[in-house]
Design an enzyme around this catalytic site. Structure first.
Site, short mmCIF file in Angstrom:
data_model
loop_
_atom_site.label_atom_id
_atom_site.label_comp_id
_atom_site.label_asym_id
_atom_site.label_seq_id
_atom_site.Cartn_x
_atom_site.Cartn_y
_atom_site.Cartn_z
N ASN A 9 0.88 -1.18 0.00
CA ASN A 9 0.00 0.00 0.00
C ASN A 9 0.90 1.22 0.00
OD1 ASN A 9 -1.82 2.05 0.51
ND2 ASN A 9 -2.16 1.47 2.65
N TRP A 10 1.01 1.85 -1.15
CA TRP A 10 1.98 2.95 -1.26
C TRP A 10 1.50 4.26 -0.64
CZ3 TRP A 10 3.90 2.45 -7.04
CH2 TRP A 10 4.65 1.28 -7.14
N LYS A 11 0.23 4.33 -0.32
CA LYS A 11 -0.32 5.56 0.26
C LYS A 11 0.00 6.75 -0.66
CE LYS A 11 0.17 3.34 4.69
NZ LYS A 11 0.30 3.41 6.12
N HIS A 97 -9.36 1.68 5.37
CA HIS A 97 -8.02 1.84 5.95
C HIS A 97 -8.09 2.82 7.12
CE1 HIS A 97 -3.83 2.89 6.50
NE2 HIS A 97 -3.55 1.74 5.90
N GLU A 99 -6.26 5.14 8.06
CA GLU A 99 -5.99 6.57 7.75
C GLU A 99 -7.23 7.23 7.16
OE1 GLU A 99 -2.40 5.80 5.53
OE2 GLU A 99 -1.46 5.17 7.40
N GLU A 169 -5.30 -4.61 10.83
CA GLU A 169 -4.21 -3.65 10.99
C GLU A 169 -4.40 -2.88 12.30
OE1 GLU A 169 -2.35 -2.51 6.99
OE2 GLU A 169 -4.16 -1.31 7.17
N GLY A 175 2.78 2.31 10.65
CA GLY A 175 3.75 3.38 10.45
C GLY A 175 4.53 3.75 11.70
N SER A 215 3.64 -2.13 10.28
CA SER A 215 5.09 -2.23 10.47
C SER A 215 5.67 -3.59 10.07
CB SER A 215 5.48 -1.87 11.90
OG SER A 215 5.18 -0.50 12.15
N GLY A 236 2.96 -1.00 4.20
CA GLY A 236 3.11 0.39 3.80
C GLY A 236 4.58 0.73 3.57
N GLY A 237 5.21 1.30 4.59
CA GLY A 237 6.58 1.81 4.48
C GLY A 237 7.57 0.87 3.80
P1 PGA Z 1 3.08 0.29 7.55
O1 PGA Z 1 1.60 0.56 6.95
O2 PGA Z 1 3.54 -1.00 6.96
O3 PGA Z 1 3.90 1.47 7.10
O4 PGA Z 1 2.91 0.22 9.02
C1 PGA Z 1 0.67 -0.48 6.80
C2 PGA Z 1 -0.62 0.04 6.24
O5 PGA Z 1 -1.03 1.15 6.58
O6 PGA Z 1 -1.29 -0.64 5.44
#
Ligand code: PGA
Length: 259
Positions: A9-11, A97, A99, A169, A175, A215, A236-237
């Site tokens: 998930n590149w956001k 999600h 966010e 999640e 993050g 993470s 994500g990251g």
């Molecule tokens: P993260 O994000 O791996 O950077 O913690 C995961 C996500 O939000 O899907």
């Protein structure tokens, strides 16, 4: 066994050139290292979905949208409808999600509407849910998951379990570098699968892939993926760097051989 789905998930990261460079590299990797039991997906930003679909069309890599409008087509400036996404033949679309819930006030009701939009348009939603830190500390994790599942999946009929993917999640792990322990994650996944069993049936619950997100990194993915109820990762990251993403795919390929 359920296949593992490893999804990046590149956001709100990567411009067109960065997107192209990454996807070309991933395409080359996927050609060389295909393994049916490790499915690969990436979710770039909206403007690059067409390019991503074109570039990855004859590869096993699947493209996902990060979000979708809860509305049908019409006067909703800035929004993207499920019909538009479906016209790209996208297999996946995220919904719920944390966010989106946190910064855009998405309620369980909105998430439910989005899931219905995605399903109605023939795509597979990746339904994200998870508790906040204060909820975990107050021992409310299962109650929160239960509410998110019941409200998010309200009036959604699942016949096979392949129509939807669930992503657990925990918000405190996203993050933050604070990953859930494999046991914490397994417990939450088992709780989710049990809920699905009770509210649909055993066959459906056994088919649904439940991903862990929060993470995930090359050095912790192995233990997480080895858990019996963890069927992949939403990353994500660590999914932003090709070498890290492919390292996690390599590890997942080792895991499916022994799981
Ligand atoms: P993260 O994000 O791996 O950077 O913690 C995961 C996500 O939000 O899907």
């Amino acid at each position: 066994m359920r296949p593992l789905l490893i999804a990046g998930n590149w956001k709100m990261n990567k411009d067109l050139f960065e997107t192209l460079a990454f996807l070309q590299g991933l395409k080359a990797y996927a050609h060389k290292h295909a393994e049916d039991r490790v499915q690969i997906a990436v979710a770039p930003a909206y403007p690059f979905l067409v390019t991503a679909c074109d570039l990855l069309k004859d590869t096993p890599v699947k493209v996902a949208a990060q979000d979708v409008s809860a509305n049908d087509d019409g006067a909703f400036t800035g929004e993207v409808s499920a019909t538009m996404l479906a016209s790209l033949h996208l297999p996946f679309c995220l919904a719920g999600h944390s966010e989106r819930r946190q910064y855009h006030g998405e309620t369980d009701f909105v998430v439910n509407t989005k899931l219905k939009q995605v399903l109605k348009n023939g795509m597979t939603p990746i339904f994200c849910l998870g508790e906040k830190l204060e909820e975990r500390e107050a021992e409310q994790t299962n109650a929160v998951l239960e509410r998110q599942l019941a409200d998010g999946l309200s009036d959604i009929n699942l016949l096979t379990g392949r129509e939807i993917v669930v992503a657990y999640e925990p918000v405190w792990a996203i993050g933050t570098g604070k990953v859930a322990t494999p046991q914490q994650a397994q417990d939450a996944h088992a709780f989710i699968r049990n809920w699905l069993m009770n509210n649909y049936n055993v066959a459906v619950a056994e088919k649904i892939q439940i991903l862990y997100g929060g993470s995930v990194k090359p050095d912790n993915i192995r233990e997480l993926m080895l858990q019996p109820d963890i069927d992949g990762a939403l990353i994500g990251g660590a999914a932003l760097k090709l070498e890290q993403f492919t390292a996690m795919l390599d590890t997942s390929k080792e895991v499916v051989k022994i799981k």
